[in-house]
Design a protein around this motif. Structure first.
Motif, short mmCIF file in Angstrom:
data_model
loop_
_atom_site.label_atom_id
_atom_site.label_comp_id
_atom_site.label_asym_id
_atom_site.label_seq_id
_atom_site.Cartn_x
_atom_site.Cartn_y
_atom_site.Cartn_z
N HIS A 187 -7.93 0.64 17.15
CA HIS A 187 -9.14 0.64 17.97
C HIS A 187 -10.36 0.17 17.18
O HIS A 187 -11.19 -0.59 17.70
N GLN A 188 -10.46 0.58 15.93
CA GLN A 188 -11.65 0.27 15.14
C GLN A 188 -11.66 -1.15 14.56
O GLN A 188 -12.69 -1.66 14.17
N GLY A 189 -10.48 -1.77 14.48
CA GLY A 189 -10.40 -3.10 13.87
C GLY A 189 -8.96 -3.44 13.52
O GLY A 189 -8.06 -3.29 14.35
N ILE A 190 -8.72 -3.88 12.28
CA ILE A 190 -7.36 -4.16 11.84
C ILE A 190 -7.10 -3.48 10.50
O ILE A 190 -8.01 -3.28 9.69
N ILE A 191 -5.84 -3.13 10.28
CA ILE A 191 -5.38 -2.61 8.99
C ILE A 191 -4.49 -3.69 8.38
O ILE A 191 -3.50 -4.10 9.00
N VAL A 192 -4.86 -4.16 7.21
CA VAL A 192 -4.11 -5.20 6.53
C VAL A 192 -3.30 -4.57 5.40
O VAL A 192 -3.86 -3.89 4.53
N THR A 193 -2.00 -4.77 5.43
CA THR A 193 -1.12 -4.24 4.38
C THR A 193 -0.82 -5.34 3.38
O THR A 193 -0.25 -6.38 3.73
N VAL A 194 -1.23 -5.12 2.14
CA VAL A 194 -0.93 -6.05 1.05
C VAL A 194 0.34 -5.54 0.38
O VAL A 194 0.33 -4.53 -0.31
N ARG A 195 1.43 -6.23 0.60
CA ARG A 195 2.73 -5.77 0.11
C ARG A 195 2.89 -5.94 -1.39
O ARG A 195 3.58 -5.17 -2.05
N GLN A 196 2.27 -6.98 -1.95
CA GLN A 196 2.33 -7.22 -3.38
C GLN A 196 0.93 -7.57 -3.87
O GLN A 196 0.25 -8.40 -3.29
#
Length: 311
Positions: free
Chosen positions: A165-174
């Motif tokens: 809802h607030q935006g995006i969550i970016v997952t940096v895997r490495q």
């Protein structure tokens, strides 16, 4: 560094020197792990590629010290009886270091930061009618807002972006600072100005390119469709230089690291706390972040502003 290498160095080097070599060697190993290269034994080409990546943000002296540490590790291994060639002795590595000195000089201070107003000017130059423009806008805004390294931007997959809802969550895997590869999450909230909203830009790119999975950022084919090929970290660098040049700045002074540097410095200029900047940039050490803060402090409460910019 190997136990044999450390034992060999212990007889000839001071403890602080050995600790510095270990730190530099660990950085090289982390880089190799991320780029799926072998650190020991390594090829001369791997060393050159490592030098080229460091050149985006590190001082010439730092790069030379890192290569020296790698070379000393190999020399120590050879002295201790391990049969291996020292890749740092190859002519292409020496040429790379010579070219680096000619290009950057001896007192290089890293890429110039890109501030928010400059980034906005760059965004305004982008033709978003084409797929390439939508991609470039998303790359620039995501690189700045997430304070990402260029290798992190290049390595993102579509599934690493989670809409909330607030935006995006970016997952940096490495990541360089995530040696255990546990993954790091970066939150990017929506902002009120749609023209410069990173969340909207990323979503528009994904929708226009019909992306479901695989690499987030890709090269564009002649028929204006997204290819299956991941955009390289070098291409990320060139995108930044392209739009920096379009707003009249010298592209030689800027690169992908300018987005990360710019976010940290701009945040400091706006009074954001050190710990909050570090949470977004994911720095393990406060040393680099404090450099950005000190850079911003040159203009915060500056007496010249108090004298000449009175309201």
């Amino acid at each position: 560094m190997s136990a044999k290498s450390l034992n060999s160095l212990a007889g000839t080097k001071a403890k602080n020197t050995i600790d510095a070599y270990r730190s530099d060697w660990d950085d090289f190993c982390d880089w190799c792990k991320y780029h799926k290269q072998t650190s020991f034994p390594a090829t001369a080409e791997t060393i050159v590629n490592y030098i080229n990546d460091l050149a985006d943000y590190a001082k010439t002296a730092t790069i030379r010290r890192r290569v020296s540490a790698i070379s000393e590790n190999y020399n120590a291994a050879i002295t201790s009886g391990i049969k291996v060639e020292n890749p740092c002795r190859e002519w292409i590595v020496k040429e790379a270091l010579t070219g680096l000195t000619r290009l950057k000089g001896g007192a290089q201070t890293g890429k110039t930061p890109i501030y928010w107003d400059q980034l906005c000017d760059m965004i305004k130059c982008i033709d978003t009618k084409g797929l390439g423009g939508l991609r470039d806008k998303a790359v620039l805004l995501l690189g700045f807002m997430g304070a990402f390294r260029r290798s992190e931007i290049s390595g993102l997959d579509v599934t690493d972006i989670k809409r909330v809802h607030q935006g995006i969550i970016v997952t940096v895997r490495q990541s360089k600072t995530d040696q255990q590869q546990m993954g790091q999450q970066v939150g990017i909230p929506c902002i009120s100005d749609d023209d410069f909203d990173c969340v909207k830009a990323v979503e528009q790119w994904i929708t226009a390119a019909n992306l479901v999975d695989g690499p987030l950022f890709r090269s564009i084919l002649k028929n204006n469709t997204a290819s299956k090929n991941r955009l390289s970290s070098k291409s990320i660098n060139l995108i930044v230089k392209k739009y920096v040049s379009m707003i009249g700045l010298n592209p030689d002074l800027y690169g992908a690291h300018s987005l990360r540097h710019g976010f940290a410095t701009y945040a400091a200029l706006n009074g954001v706390e050190e710990r909050l900047i570090m949470r977004q940039t994911r720095h393990r050490s406060v040393e680099m972040v404090r450099r950005y803060i000190n850079e911003a402090d040159l203009f915060v409460n500056n007496p010249i502003s108090a004298i000449f910019n009175k309201k």
